[in-house]
Design an enzyme around this catalytic site. Sequence first.
Site, PDB file in Angstrom:
ATOM      1  N   LYS A  84     -15.842  -2.252 -13.896  1.00 17.15           N
ATOM      2  CA  LYS A  84     -16.681  -1.081 -13.592  1.00 17.15           C
ATOM      3  C   LYS A  84     -17.150  -0.432 -14.890  1.00 17.15           C
ATOM      4  O   LYS A  84     -18.297  -0.044 -15.041  1.00 17.15           O
ATOM      5  CB  LYS A  84     -15.885  -0.052 -12.779  1.00 17.15           C
ATOM      6  CG  LYS A  84     -15.590  -0.470 -11.362  1.00 17.15           C
ATOM      7  CD  LYS A  84     -14.872   0.669 -10.644  1.00 17.15           C
ATOM      8  CE  LYS A  84     -14.315   0.216  -9.316  1.00 17.15           C
ATOM      9  NZ  LYS A  84     -13.466   1.209  -8.671  1.00 17.15           N
ATOM     10  N   GLU A 120     -21.833   1.418  -6.354  1.00 14.97           N
ATOM     11  CA  GLU A 120     -22.589   0.638  -5.364  1.00 14.97           C
ATOM     12  C   GLU A 120     -22.858   1.475  -4.112  1.00 14.97           C
ATOM     13  O   GLU A 120     -23.980   1.542  -3.606  1.00 14.97           O
ATOM     14  CB  GLU A 120     -21.798  -0.611  -4.948  1.00 14.97           C
ATOM     15  CG  GLU A 120     -21.616  -1.635  -6.038  1.00 14.97           C
ATOM     16  CD  GLU A 120     -20.337  -1.417  -6.857  1.00 14.97           C
ATOM     17  OE1 GLU A 120     -19.839  -0.269  -6.891  1.00 14.97           O
ATOM     18  OE2 GLU A 120     -19.865  -2.383  -7.471  1.00 14.97           O
ATOM     19  N   GLY A 170      -7.825   2.575  -0.245  1.00 15.65           N
ATOM     20  CA  GLY A 170      -9.043   2.088   0.412  1.00 15.65           C
ATOM     21  C   GLY A 170      -8.798   0.880   1.297  1.00 15.65           C
ATOM     22  O   GLY A 170      -9.222   0.832   2.455  1.00 15.65           O
ATOM     23  N   ARG A 171      -8.058  -0.104   0.769  1.00 17.15           N
ATOM     24  CA  ARG A 171      -7.867  -1.345   1.535  1.00 17.15           C
ATOM     25  C   ARG A 171      -6.911  -1.175   2.703  1.00 17.15           C
ATOM     26  O   ARG A 171      -6.719  -2.087   3.494  1.00 17.15           O
ATOM     27  CB  ARG A 171      -7.404  -2.459   0.597  1.00 17.15           C
ATOM     28  CG  ARG A 171      -6.156  -2.151  -0.198  1.00 17.15           C
ATOM     29  CD  ARG A 171      -5.960  -3.147  -1.324  1.00 17.15           C
ATOM     30  NE  ARG A 171      -4.804  -2.871  -2.164  1.00 17.15           N
ATOM     31  CZ  ARG A 171      -4.815  -2.033  -3.200  1.00 17.15           C
ATOM     32  NH1 ARG A 171      -5.904  -1.360  -3.494  1.00 17.15           N
ATOM     33  NH2 ARG A 171      -3.733  -1.852  -3.933  1.00 17.15           N
ATOM     34  N   GLU A 197      -5.857  -7.526  -4.039  1.00 15.23           N
ATOM     35  CA  GLU A 197      -5.953  -6.276  -4.790  1.00 15.23           C
ATOM     36  C   GLU A 197      -4.580  -5.609  -4.876  1.00 15.23           C
ATOM     37  O   GLU A 197      -4.316  -4.823  -5.779  1.00 15.23           O
ATOM     38  CB  GLU A 197      -6.984  -5.330  -4.139  1.00 15.23           C
ATOM     39  CG  GLU A 197      -7.438  -4.221  -5.066  1.00 15.23           C
ATOM     40  CD  GLU A 197      -8.691  -3.500  -4.583  1.00 15.23           C
ATOM     41  OE1 GLU A 197      -9.800  -3.927  -4.929  1.00 15.23           O
ATOM     42  OE2 GLU A 197      -8.555  -2.499  -3.849  1.00 15.23           O
ATOM     43  N   LYS A 245     -13.914   6.744  -0.305  1.00 17.98           N
ATOM     44  CA  LYS A 245     -12.791   7.643  -0.550  1.00 17.98           C
ATOM     45  C   LYS A 245     -13.101   8.561  -1.730  1.00 17.98           C
ATOM     46  O   LYS A 245     -12.884   9.761  -1.670  1.00 17.98           O
ATOM     47  CB  LYS A 245     -11.552   6.797  -0.837  1.00 17.98           C
ATOM     48  CG  LYS A 245     -10.303   7.574  -1.020  1.00 17.98           C
ATOM     49  CD  LYS A 245      -9.123   6.631  -1.104  1.00 17.98           C
ATOM     50  CE  LYS A 245      -7.925   7.351  -1.674  1.00 17.98           C
ATOM     51  NZ  LYS A 245      -6.776   6.490  -1.830  1.00 17.98           N
ATOM     52  N   HIS A 267     -13.866 -28.701   9.029  1.00 19.54           N
ATOM     53  CA  HIS A 267     -14.997 -29.530   8.597  1.00 19.54           C
ATOM     54  C   HIS A 267     -15.538 -29.053   7.255  1.00 19.54           C
ATOM     55  O   HIS A 267     -16.641 -29.404   6.867  1.00 19.54           O
ATOM     56  CB  HIS A 267     -16.095 -29.504   9.661  1.00 19.54           C
ATOM     57  CG  HIS A 267     -15.644 -30.151  10.932  1.00 19.54           C
ATOM     58  ND1 HIS A 267     -15.771 -31.500  11.165  1.00 19.54           N
ATOM     59  CD2 HIS A 267     -15.006 -29.633  12.012  1.00 19.54           C
ATOM     60  CE1 HIS A 267     -15.257 -31.793  12.346  1.00 19.54           C
ATOM     61  NE2 HIS A 267     -14.778 -30.671  12.884  1.00 19.54           N
ATOM     62  N   THR A 293     -18.152   5.759  -6.001  1.00 16.71           N
ATOM     63  CA  THR A 293     -18.319   4.323  -6.248  1.00 16.71           C
ATOM     64  C   THR A 293     -19.799   4.005  -6.430  1.00 16.71           C
ATOM     65  O   THR A 293     -20.627   4.321  -5.569  1.00 16.71           O
ATOM     66  CB  THR A 293     -17.719   3.524  -5.073  1.00 16.71           C
ATOM     67  OG1 THR A 293     -16.356   3.903  -4.953  1.00 16.71           O
ATOM     68  CG2 THR A 293     -17.819   2.028  -5.298  1.00 16.71           C
TER      69      THR A 293
HETATM   70  O1  F6P Z   1     -12.977  -2.244  -5.745  1.00 15.84           O
HETATM   71  C1  F6P Z   1     -12.084  -1.248  -6.032  1.00 15.84           C
HETATM   72  C2  F6P Z   1     -12.039  -0.168  -5.007  1.00 15.84           C
HETATM   73  O2  F6P Z   1     -11.461   0.914  -5.633  1.00 15.84           O
HETATM   74  C3  F6P Z   1     -11.290  -0.558  -3.753  1.00 15.84           C
HETATM   75  O3  F6P Z   1      -9.939  -0.416  -3.878  1.00 15.84           O
HETATM   76  C4  F6P Z   1     -11.881   0.381  -2.764  1.00 15.84           C
HETATM   77  O4  F6P Z   1     -11.602  -0.036  -1.476  1.00 15.84           O
HETATM   78  C5  F6P Z   1     -13.341   0.292  -3.133  1.00 15.84           C
HETATM   79  O5  F6P Z   1     -13.312   0.213  -4.551  1.00 15.84           O
HETATM   80  C6  F6P Z   1     -14.201   1.403  -2.648  1.00 15.84           C
HETATM   81  O6  F6P Z   1     -13.798   2.652  -3.114  1.00 15.84           O
HETATM   82  P1  F6P Z   1     -14.334   3.993  -2.442  1.00 15.84           P
HETATM   83  O7  F6P Z   1     -13.865   4.032  -1.026  1.00 15.84           O
HETATM   84  O8  F6P Z   1     -13.780   5.092  -3.258  1.00 15.84           O
HETATM   85  O9  F6P Z   1     -15.845   3.983  -2.496  1.00 15.84           O
END
Ligand code: F6P
Length: 749
Positions: free
Chosen positions: A664, A362, A421-422, A508, A356, A539, A360
């Site tokens: 972060k 990662e 996002g979620r 979240e 979004k 199990h 981010t």
């Molecule tokens: O982990 C926090 C968060 O902001 C989530 O709410 C979101 O889904 C995720 O990071 C990824 O964010 P983005 O879609 O901006 O990469």
Amino acid sequence: MSSFMHVVFLAAILAQHQIGVHSFISPQPTIPVLGRSLPPSVVSSNVVHCRTSSSSSSSSCLRMKKNRGERKRTTKIMSKDGSSEDSAQIAAAVEQLQIQLESTDPSSELDDIAHHNYPKVILQADKLGRSAHAQILRILPKPKPLVSSTPEWKRLQRHAVENIQSMHLRDMLQDTERCHSMYAEHDGVYFDYSRQQATLETMDLLYDLANKQELMPRIRGMFNGEKINFTEDRAVLHTALRASKDQAGTVFVDGMDAIAEVHEVLDQIKKFTEAFRSGQITGYTGKRMRNIVSVGIGGSYLGPEFLHEVLKTEATGINSSLGYSLRFLANVDPVDVERTCADLDPEETLIIVVSKTFTTAETMLNARTMRQWLWDFMGDDIDVVRKHVVACSSISATENVKAFGVDTDKYFFRFWDWVGGRYSVCGAAGAVPISLLYGFDLFEKFLEGARSMDQHFLNAPMNKNIPVIMGLLGVWNSSFMGYNSRALIPYAQALLRLPAHIQQLDMESNGKRINRFGVEIDYPVGEVDFGEPGTNSQHSFFQLIHQGQTIPVDFLGFVQSQHDLLMDNEKLSSHDELMANFFAQPDALANGKTAEEVRAEGCPEELVLHKVFDGNRPSSSLLFPQLSAYVTGQILSLYEHRTAVQGFIWDLNSFDQWGVELGKKLALDVKEHLMEARNNEVGDHEIIADNPATSRIMNYYVKNSRDAVRGGGSSNPVVTSATSVTRKTHKDFFPPQIHDLGGHSGRLS
Ligand code: F6P
């Protein structure tokens, strides 16, 4: 003017003139502004700005003014240039404001607006320093009382202690009227909550609390696009993502027709999907693309992955995905890259970057790694990116998407800040990967299922409304019965990733400590959500659920399997075998087993107590027809709305996520330390972090990983490219033979 506006006004003046409230003195001659008396110099040195637009805030200002019988135009005052001003005069103005504030009828609508804006006021006040902050808090009308101090809440507390805690589910389940009442149905979904530690009276008390909290109006507000995510000033419209086209023109956000927007993007995705799946869209070298790698994390990954796992074994899904593959790359761990694309041919692979924000850390590193992977195989040409990388991102990130090299005219699918996002799997985040793999029609079925549950949620009376009841029971178990965990157990292997998705969705959303009036809450909210498919979970962790802690469970079962088997000489089909567990576990948890029952089985006395089950452990059972795309949409919507209901009752903002920011930020600091250490050629750099423990562990890490990172030591740094970690090897090594594909003592060579 509302108290809120007064205080913002007050805050603005204090900020501009950098004075503390301690400098206030007695009133000076004044002139009237907005029905208040202000010193002439304050009025002349501050812009008097009149807003007559039809925006909601302006119209609410107008409404307020009308209520007070004041002037027609709404006036907002702010400092023009921050030039120095006679602090005595300003203080006089502030004092006037205070007098007026104090005379405001606390029950008036104006105060109500101040209550709802309380967090904003506090934020503003915070910037002014301690004494001003304290002063503002003093004059600000008190925030709405915590829900825990309402009679409705207290009645439930008493009811839990005085009635429910002395009852046992074993007995409650013998009450025929109760058992027949505690279930609800909608569009093939059967919900049985008779194994909750609740009576019909409990439910009535919960409905009273829901009414007190204006649950149904707030649900409607969410669907209508009200900006209920107030800390980010955003509407919350994941329901618009699955609204039908004919609902266009019914929901607007800042003048934007949300549903029309959604359908514009869906149409764009449909067209792209058709071109991709027909071979009209090819890769850089002209090959047809058949592998899809979706790069994203959190909400940009968990929802689409859970849906993908369902469709993998769904009849239409199996057929429509033949010849294609879809993988998800989420973790920034380079091993995830390796696992994702070691055996893929880049020329046949389309990368979808789902983020979004498109910032981010990662996701962006993984996206760059995948881009490098493409370049390593096909050449360092921007057209490789234009032909192999698709972006699903917010419109506000368009420039970043373009800078990455994506063709934003054809390969960019937007989403909006009114979908978190979620909550985004029904938008481009899910639509693009799922449609490319399974075809757009199947994705549409998923949307239809979600829409059906949305309509039920919006329109059904509370006592028949499945997500409402689930949410109220969540509140009951967590806040009144004291259970702070809950499990989600789908008796469907294809739902193996549902618990992970719901975990993020709920934790979240409701893992908060400040209510919507900016006040710290004193009641427990938010559960630890976890789960695994049945029967595997039985199990694994069911020992603790049966004889350890009390953890409310949701059991999800299906009338029909996606793939049933009845083998020769078996008396039951494999699905019946599975479902026998689905029916048995809730009763085992509820009824337990007494010492007498254990003894009656001939158990040696020394083992009797070990084999006793207390029972009285709550659960709900949800039975669905068959796990299809449609039903998956229903399940998704059900759980999204459960979360919203709990947040509404608890007075939380379930739609922001400030709690993930600190980690972060600290990761950025740590990265700085690591960069310094890695760039130090001599290798004697000592990291001094925030505290000795962190310094010590980081220095240990750096020292011991130096060789792995540098390969042959500092004089021989290993230059790594993505190709060296990811390669299309598997098909080159058939039949299996002795080979060496890496893993060189941790070195990237
Ligand atoms: O982990 C926090 C968060 O902001 C989530 O709410 C979101 O889904 C995720 O990071 C990824 O964010 P983005 O879609 O901006 O990469």
